[in-house]
Enzyme design. Sequence first.
Site, PDB file in Angstrom:
ATOM      1  N   ILE A 193       0.878  -1.172   0.000  1.00 25.22           N
ATOM      2  CA  ILE A 193       0.000   0.000   0.000  1.00 25.22           C
ATOM      3  C   ILE A 193       0.917   1.223   0.000  1.00 25.22           C
ATOM      4  CG2 ILE A 193      -1.958  -1.147   1.110  1.00 25.22           C
ATOM      5  CD1 ILE A 193      -1.182   0.102   3.749  1.00 25.22           C
ATOM      6  N   ASP A 194       0.391   2.378  -0.407  1.00 28.49           N
ATOM      7  CA  ASP A 194       1.219   3.577  -0.545  1.00 28.49           C
ATOM      8  C   ASP A 194       1.793   4.038   0.792  1.00 28.49           C
ATOM      9  OD1 ASP A 194       0.581   3.596  -3.221  1.00 28.49           O
ATOM     10  OD2 ASP A 194      -1.033   5.067  -3.013  1.00 28.49           O
ATOM     11  N   ARG A 195       2.858   4.822   0.697  1.00 29.36           N
ATOM     12  CA  ARG A 195       3.537   5.356   1.886  1.00 29.36           C
ATOM     13  C   ARG A 195       2.559   6.029   2.856  1.00 29.36           C
ATOM     14  NH1 ARG A 195       8.212   8.007   3.883  1.00 29.36           N
ATOM     15  NH2 ARG A 195       9.528   7.191   2.228  1.00 29.36           N
TER      16      ARG A 195
END
Length: 205
Positions: free
Chosen positions: A42-44
């Site tokens: 998942i994104d930062r």
Amino acid sequence: VVFEDENIVVFNKPTNLEVEGNNSLTSIMKNKYYYLMPCHRIDRNTTGLVLFAKNEETLNLITDLFKNQKIEKHYIACVYGISKPKDMLNAYLFKDSKKAIVYISDEPKKGYTKIQTSYSTISQNKDKKLSLLDVTLHTGKTHQIRAHLSYVGLPLLGDGKYGSYEINKRFKVNTQALCSYSITFHVNDDNMLSYLNDTTIKLKK
């Protein structure tokens, strides 16, 4: 740690932390495990559940489950705009790796991959034009939720890349309001992970 057994571990990732790379969730937690590999990313600045395999056989099995859409992931998203009660979104996505951005198209084009995203509306604040959505990924592509919702006029609150600077500034939010909160396994095959069939791992809040 939200869930753990002999084959998998699920962490609740905070914001501003990559899943992989230097000083990432993987590099931090690898010191505590004999074997640990992320099964997805998942994104930062997306928070919530990330599934890891604790052995190579599990990693291969879960990779196949994702490929065959037998792992169901749900996200909570706060968006700017008044959403429909529910919707199934279909489009095509192109990833520009050099610019670290993706583009959405209604029509198939060279280099574009088909994507599918669905949502149901949990609640709305019509005065502030905000909607809280339960989002399901049917295809897992880079920035899919963020770009797809923005494309249909429902940008994520706090998203600096696909959202609105003016709206984010107005609400004083500087990180995307997106959380991976639920993972469900659909393991119909007779293998070492069949005990996880119909198991849902969910954040309590």
